[in-house]
Design a protein around this motif. Structure first.
Motif, PDB file in Angstrom:
ATOM      1  N   VAL A   6       0.856  -1.188   0.000  1.00  0.00           N
ATOM      2  CA  VAL A   6       0.000   0.000   0.000  1.00  0.00           C
ATOM      3  C   VAL A   6       0.891   1.237   0.000  1.00  0.00           C
ATOM      4  O   VAL A   6       2.040   1.205   0.444  1.00  0.00           O
ATOM      5  N   LYS A   7       0.347   2.331  -0.528  1.00  0.00           N
ATOM      6  CA  LYS A   7       1.017   3.629  -0.432  1.00  0.00           C
ATOM      7  C   LYS A   7       0.614   4.233   0.911  1.00  0.00           C
ATOM      8  O   LYS A   7      -0.526   4.101   1.341  1.00  0.00           O
ATOM      9  N   TRP A   8       1.556   4.919   1.557  1.00  0.00           N
ATOM     10  CA  TRP A   8       1.234   5.444   2.886  1.00  0.00           C
ATOM     11  C   TRP A   8       1.923   6.770   3.094  1.00  0.00           C
ATOM     12  O   TRP A   8       3.121   6.909   2.811  1.00  0.00           O
ATOM     13  N   VAL A   9       1.178   7.752   3.579  1.00  0.00           N
ATOM     14  CA  VAL A   9       1.779   9.045   3.887  1.00  0.00           C
ATOM     15  C   VAL A   9       2.895   8.844   4.905  1.00  0.00           C
ATOM     16  O   VAL A   9       2.703   8.214   5.941  1.00  0.00           O
ATOM     17  N   GLY A  10       4.075   9.362   4.609  1.00  0.00           N
ATOM     18  CA  GLY A  10       5.201   9.169   5.506  1.00  0.00           C
ATOM     19  C   GLY A  10       5.869   7.824   5.338  1.00  0.00           C
ATOM     20  O   GLY A  10       6.691   7.432   6.163  1.00  0.00           O
ATOM     21  N   GLY A  11       5.525   7.097   4.276  1.00  0.00           N
ATOM     22  CA  GLY A  11       6.150   5.793   4.034  1.00  0.00           C
ATOM     23  C   GLY A  11       7.665   5.922   3.964  1.00  0.00           C
ATOM     24  O   GLY A  11       8.201   6.945   3.548  1.00  0.00           O
ATOM     25  N   PHE A  57      -6.265  10.012  -4.422  1.00  0.00           N
ATOM     26  CA  PHE A  57      -5.326  11.114  -4.573  1.00  0.00           C
ATOM     27  C   PHE A  57      -4.112  10.930  -3.663  1.00  0.00           C
ATOM     28  O   PHE A  57      -4.230  10.807  -2.448  1.00  0.00           O
ATOM     29  N   ASN A  58      -2.936  10.893  -4.267  1.00  0.00           N
ATOM     30  CA  ASN A  58      -1.664  10.829  -3.533  1.00  0.00           C
ATOM     31  C   ASN A  58      -1.509   9.599  -2.640  1.00  0.00           C
ATOM     32  O   ASN A  58      -0.641   9.573  -1.774  1.00  0.00           O
ATOM     33  N   GLY A  59      -2.339   8.581  -2.820  1.00  0.00           N
ATOM     34  CA  GLY A  59      -2.249   7.430  -1.930  1.00  0.00           C
ATOM     35  C   GLY A  59      -2.525   7.811  -0.489  1.00  0.00           C
ATOM     36  O   GLY A  59      -2.012   7.206   0.451  1.00  0.00           O
ATOM     37  N   LEU A  60      -3.369   8.819  -0.309  1.00  0.00           N
ATOM     38  CA  LEU A  60      -3.612   9.405   1.010  1.00  0.00           C
ATOM     39  C   LEU A  60      -4.799   8.724   1.684  1.00  0.00           C
ATOM     40  O   LEU A  60      -5.945   8.950   1.296  1.00  0.00           O
ATOM     41  N   TRP A  61      -4.536   7.866   2.665  1.00  0.00           N
ATOM     42  CA  TRP A  61      -5.646   7.235   3.394  1.00  0.00           C
ATOM     43  C   TRP A  61      -6.028   8.136   4.549  1.00  0.00           C
ATOM     44  O   TRP A  61      -5.384   8.182   5.582  1.00  0.00           O
ATOM     45  N   ARG A  62      -7.104   8.894   4.349  1.00  0.00           N
ATOM     46  CA  ARG A  62      -7.542   9.874   5.341  1.00  0.00           C
ATOM     47  C   ARG A  62      -8.990   9.613   5.694  1.00  0.00           C
ATOM     48  O   ARG A  62      -9.814   9.347   4.825  1.00  0.00           O
ATOM     49  N   ASN A 107     -12.420  10.991   8.213  1.00  0.00           N
ATOM     50  CA  ASN A 107     -12.947  12.112   8.980  1.00  0.00           C
ATOM     51  C   ASN A 107     -13.219  11.679  10.418  1.00  0.00           C
ATOM     52  O   ASN A 107     -12.892  10.557  10.810  1.00  0.00           O
ATOM     53  N   ARG A 108     -13.801  12.562  11.204  1.00  0.00           N
ATOM     54  CA  ARG A 108     -14.018  12.260  12.621  1.00  0.00           C
ATOM     55  C   ARG A 108     -14.990  11.114  12.839  1.00  0.00           C
ATOM     56  O   ARG A 108     -15.000  10.496  13.906  1.00  0.00           O
ATOM     57  N   SER A 109     -15.790  10.814  11.836  1.00  0.00           N
ATOM     58  CA  SER A 109     -16.713   9.686  11.929  1.00  0.00           C
ATOM     59  C   SER A 109     -16.078   8.387  11.458  1.00  0.00           C
ATOM     60  O   SER A 109     -16.707   7.333  11.504  1.00  0.00           O
ATOM     61  N   GLY A 110     -14.816   8.483  10.997  1.00  0.00           N
ATOM     62  CA  GLY A 110     -14.126   7.299  10.527  1.00  0.00           C
ATOM     63  C   GLY A 110     -14.379   6.968   9.072  1.00  0.00           C
ATOM     64  O   GLY A 110     -13.993   5.893   8.601  1.00  0.00           O
ATOM     65  N   ALA A 111     -15.014   7.887   8.312  1.00  0.00           N
ATOM     66  CA  ALA A 111     -15.317   7.637   6.905  1.00  0.00           C
ATOM     67  C   ALA A 111     -14.149   8.061   6.019  1.00  0.00           C
ATOM     68  O   ALA A 111     -13.590   9.145   6.179  1.00  0.00           O
ATOM     69  N   PHE A 112     -13.796   7.216   5.070  1.00  0.00           N
ATOM     70  CA  PHE A 112     -12.739   7.516   4.108  1.00  0.00           C
ATOM     71  C   PHE A 112     -13.257   8.566   3.130  1.00  0.00           C
ATOM     72  O   PHE A 112     -14.314   8.392   2.528  1.00  0.00           O
ATOM     73  N   ASN A 113     -12.534   9.666   2.969  1.00  0.00           N
ATOM     74  CA  ASN A 113     -13.088  10.786   2.200  1.00  0.00           C
ATOM     75  C   ASN A 113     -12.141  11.365   1.152  1.00  0.00           C
ATOM     76  O   ASN A 113     -12.279  12.520   0.757  1.00  0.00           O
ATOM     77  N   VAL A 114     -11.174  10.591   0.685  1.00  0.00           N
ATOM     78  CA  VAL A 114     -10.196  11.095  -0.276  1.00  0.00           C
ATOM     79  C   VAL A 114     -10.741  10.966  -1.702  1.00  0.00           C
ATOM     80  O   VAL A 114     -11.308   9.931  -2.055  1.00  0.00           O
ATOM     81  N   PRO A 115     -10.579  12.003  -2.536  1.00  0.00           N
ATOM     82  CA  PRO A 115     -11.057  11.915  -3.922  1.00  0.00           C
ATOM     83  C   PRO A 115     -10.183  11.016  -4.784  1.00  0.00           C
ATOM     84  O   PRO A 115      -9.073  10.633  -4.390  1.00  0.00           O
ATOM     85  N   LYS A 116     -10.667  10.711  -5.955  1.00  0.00           N
ATOM     86  CA  LYS A 116      -9.943   9.882  -6.914  1.00  0.00           C
ATOM     87  C   LYS A 116      -8.686  10.603  -7.402  1.00  0.00           C
ATOM     88  O   LYS A 116      -8.697  11.801  -7.647  1.00  0.00           O
ATOM     89  N   GLY A 117      -7.607   9.841  -7.529  1.00  0.00           N
ATOM     90  CA  GLY A 117      -6.379  10.408  -8.056  1.00  0.00           C
ATOM     91  C   GLY A 117      -6.413  10.475  -9.577  1.00  0.00           C
ATOM     92  O   GLY A 117      -7.148   9.729 -10.230  1.00  0.00           O
ATOM     93  N   ASP A 118      -5.624  11.353 -10.135  1.00  0.00           N
ATOM     94  CA  ASP A 118      -5.568  11.536 -11.576  1.00  0.00           C
ATOM     95  C   ASP A 118      -4.392  10.740 -12.134  1.00  0.00           C
ATOM     96  O   ASP A 118      -3.316  11.275 -12.391  1.00  0.00           O
ATOM     97  N   TYR A 119      -4.597   9.428 -12.310  1.00  0.00           N
ATOM     98  CA  TYR A 119      -3.537   8.541 -12.777  1.00  0.00           C
ATOM     99  C   TYR A 119      -3.921   7.918 -14.114  1.00  0.00           C
ATOM    100  O   TYR A 119      -5.081   7.540 -14.312  1.00  0.00           O
TER     101      TYR A 119
END
Length: 277
Positions: free
Chosen positions: A8-13, A122-127, A129-141
């Motif tokens: 997986v891609k990970w921020v700070g990998g 987007f950017n392999g960013l697994w983010r 929100n406060r409810s625990g829902a994944f909210n990252v948009p699609k990356g442009d690849y």
């Protein structure tokens, strides 16, 4: 012997920092512990005989478990996602299904969905929100690496030697003993107010958490455990680990959405032992 890379891609990998980390790793150790495993680049590179990996992201740990136990099934599901990825709304349908818990009872399906979303967002960013829902948009690849069968099989083999825990760092290292090796890669102390990203899970990791981690690292060191940490090179971090060995290193970072603001930044590799021996 071939070793796996992160699945997986990970921020700070830590892929870009691996040469510096490996150069400072102890030559001998018992069990290897990585409590903030994320993409687990260090684990895969070292390929230790015995390991314990932990993370507070339940979906990540479940994904590693599924890859370890049913890698061929995960590969098959990923091939299906790859074939359908070109459809305009497929990513967002998958993201909606993830947040609705569509694969709650399907470990293989959940693992494949997690890897697919991670590899195409987007950017392999697994983010979350406060409810625990994944909210990252699609990356442009053009052609995102949704499935790499050879690497997944190597990862599955490496993970056979690892105990996998969804736990806090202190619980993950509870059984660490003299001669073992613990590598901490926590959410970094921000270098500015706008660079503070700790949303891998819905729980934040701020100054107080950094202090508690330093105290725990000190306890492990005093028990004879070999400890390594990485973080941003900030005055706060240097003060926290003033009684450890602290080396400045440069590392490329690409989390910023603006290419002009990406580049090498100052980080530190902190060890409880003299890493130059």
């Amino acid at each position: 012997m071939d070793t796996a890379g992160p699945i997986v891609k990970w921020v700070g990998g830590k892929t870009k920092l691996l040469p510096e980390l490996r150069a400072r790793a102890p030559k001998q150790y018992g069990t290897y512990y990585e409590p903030f495993c994320g993409g687990a680049a260090m684990f895969f590179a070292l390929a230790p005989a015995v390991a314990c990996l932990g993370d507070m992201n339940r979906a990540l740990i479940d994904t590693y478990c599924a890859v370890r136990e049913k890698v061929e099934d995960v590969i098959t599901r990923l091939e299906e996602h790859k074939a359908r990825h070109g459809k305009a709304r497929y990513y967002y349908e998958m993201r909606e299904g993830w947040n609705e818990g569509r694969w709650r009872a399907d470990k293989v399906g959940a693992a494949a969905a997690f890897i697919y979303l991670n590899r195409t967002c987007f950017n392999g960013l697994w983010r979350v929100n406060r409810s625990g829902a994944f909210n990252v948009p699609k990356g442009d690849y053009e052609d995102p690496p949704i499935v790499d069968p050879d690497n997944l099989r190597l990862a599955a083999k490496a993970l056979q030697n690892a105990r996998l825990l969804c736990n806090k760092y202190d619980a993950t290292t509870a059984e660490a003993k003299e001669g073992d090796f613990v590598y901490f890669d926590p959410p970094y102390d921000p270098v500015s107010k706008t660079s503070n990203f700790t949303a891998y899970t819905k729980d934040a990791f701020g100054k107080e958490q950094q202090k508690k981690l330093a105290a725990h690292a000190r306890e492990l060191r005093d028990q004879g455990v070999q400890v390594m940490l990485s973080n941003n090179d900030t005055p706060f971090i240097r003060e926290l680990y003033a009684d450890f060995c602290v080396d400045n290193v440069k590392c490329g970072r690409s989390i910023n959405s603006k290419g002009s603001k990406r580049g090498k930044v100052d980080e530190v590799i902190i060890t409880s032992y003299n890493a130059t021996n």
